[in-house]
Design an enzyme around this catalytic site. Sequence first.
Site, PDB file in Angstrom:
ATOM      1  N   ARG A 260       1.053  -1.101  -0.036  1.00 11.56           N
ATOM      2  CA  ARG A 260      -0.018  -0.002  -0.146  1.00 11.56           C
ATOM      3  C   ARG A 260       0.898   1.343  -0.065  1.00 11.56           C
ATOM      4  O   ARG A 260       1.720   1.283   0.842  1.00 11.56           O
ATOM      5  CB  ARG A 260      -0.837  -0.068   1.184  1.00 11.56           C
ATOM      6  CG  ARG A 260      -1.970  -1.028   1.350  1.00 11.56           C
ATOM      7  CD  ARG A 260      -2.821  -0.984   0.368  1.00 11.56           C
ATOM      8  NE  ARG A 260      -3.807  -2.159   0.555  1.00 11.56           N
ATOM      9  CZ  ARG A 260      -5.019  -2.404  -0.249  1.00 11.56           C
ATOM     10  NH1 ARG A 260      -5.077  -1.595  -1.240  1.00 11.56           N
ATOM     11  NH2 ARG A 260      -5.759  -3.413  -0.158  1.00 11.56           N
ATOM     12  N   GLU A 288      -4.722   7.129  -7.297  1.00 12.91           N
ATOM     13  CA  GLU A 288      -4.809   6.339  -8.247  1.00 12.91           C
ATOM     14  C   GLU A 288      -6.078   6.348  -9.213  1.00 12.91           C
ATOM     15  O   GLU A 288      -7.130   6.528  -8.699  1.00 12.91           O
ATOM     16  CB  GLU A 288      -5.033   4.679  -7.864  1.00 12.91           C
ATOM     17  CG  GLU A 288      -3.614   4.409  -7.433  1.00 12.91           C
ATOM     18  CD  GLU A 288      -3.427   2.827  -6.678  1.00 12.91           C
ATOM     19  OE1 GLU A 288      -4.453   2.286  -6.842  1.00 12.91           O
ATOM     20  OE2 GLU A 288      -2.537   2.540  -6.276  1.00 12.91           O
ATOM     21  N   HIS A 307      -1.136  -0.623 -10.235  1.00 15.19           N
ATOM     22  CA  HIS A 307      -1.608  -1.545  -9.226  1.00 15.19           C
ATOM     23  C   HIS A 307      -2.168  -2.755  -9.851  1.00 15.19           C
ATOM     24  O   HIS A 307      -3.663  -3.147  -9.465  1.00 15.19           O
ATOM     25  CB  HIS A 307      -2.787  -0.660  -8.544  1.00 15.19           C
ATOM     26  CG  HIS A 307      -3.264  -1.042  -7.013  1.00 15.19           C
ATOM     27  ND1 HIS A 307      -3.718  -0.334  -6.129  1.00 15.19           N
ATOM     28  CD2 HIS A 307      -3.118  -2.191  -6.478  1.00 15.19           C
ATOM     29  CE1 HIS A 307      -4.100  -0.991  -5.095  1.00 15.19           C
ATOM     30  NE2 HIS A 307      -3.574  -2.171  -5.322  1.00 15.19           N
TER      31      HIS A 307
END
Length: 349
Positions: A260, A288, A307
């Site tokens: 993360r 994001e 991601h």
Amino acid sequence: MTGSADPAAPGGGVPGGQRARVVVSVPPPLRAQFFTRDVWRRLGDAADLTVLDEHTDRAALAAALPGARALVTSWGTPRIDAELLDAADRLALVAHTGSAVAPLVTPEVFRRGVRVTQAGDAMAGPVAEVALAFTLSLLHRVHRFDHALRGGADWETASQAPPRHEIRGSRIGVLGASRTGRAYLRMVKALGARVSVTDPYLSPEEAARLDVRLVPLETLLRESRVVAVHAPATEETRRLIDARRLALLPDGAGLVNTARSWLVDEDALVAEVRTGRIDAAIDVFDAEPLPVDHPLRSLPNVLLTPHQAAGTVECRQRLGESAVTEVLRLLDDEPPLHAVGVDALVRVF
């Protein structure tokens, strides 16, 4: 909305009857990825399905919950609070197709005796593989060579890079002996790395069983050629890797983050990699999608992915199978395999 039982043309359901009813709050694109035809058929054979295409619609979820025994959730499903639970008069299970349940459930879910399961085990392998790929790329400076060649550098210039190293014999640091952290450390150890771990919850006895050195975070950072971040996102781990700690990394070291962005001060990381002193490989970001003008996008010593560390075909299918298995076990009066308690809510996401 309900529809076809074909996950490739998502909808799903078996007509009426006296069987248990299950609500599937997973949007069509993810249903196609999560549920193979066989897994979807097993679920449809066992229960009547109410499938929510608009899975973020709180009103639709509230309307679907009365009488349902189980709820299968995905990222974006509305948080299950007291108001929704009041409508869920027969709910016994929330089966999440992801890992962190904090964005989806409240303490009230546990107070009312509803079981909660998650599918984090399914993600550990592929995320660890990406972290390993990142580690090897940083050690061999693959990202620097690729950036130089694609950027138009001449052959001799593109061939220049800081010293490169093999993983065998390299000191690799692992921040967090999580499921993914353990999968990763097993992989790098199999390739001959010397592994150190920082984790306040890892006992010396367990560290010995894993055949790793248990060290303080500052020692891990000072001694490692590559540090891979695998800790959970909690209030205690927010910006754990800050400017002061980044400065502890040796010249030429690398930082890998497939966990993360919460764990790393992104501004401090940008400032550090801009100097060229360290390299980084990152799959997770504060914003994001990552803005097209973000400085990380243009730095030659940074390797980026959007991601997608857990985005393999096999992993997505395991996520769906895990959730369906939990539902089927509930309907067969068997205990869940991957239940979590209220303590899981300390994870921020």
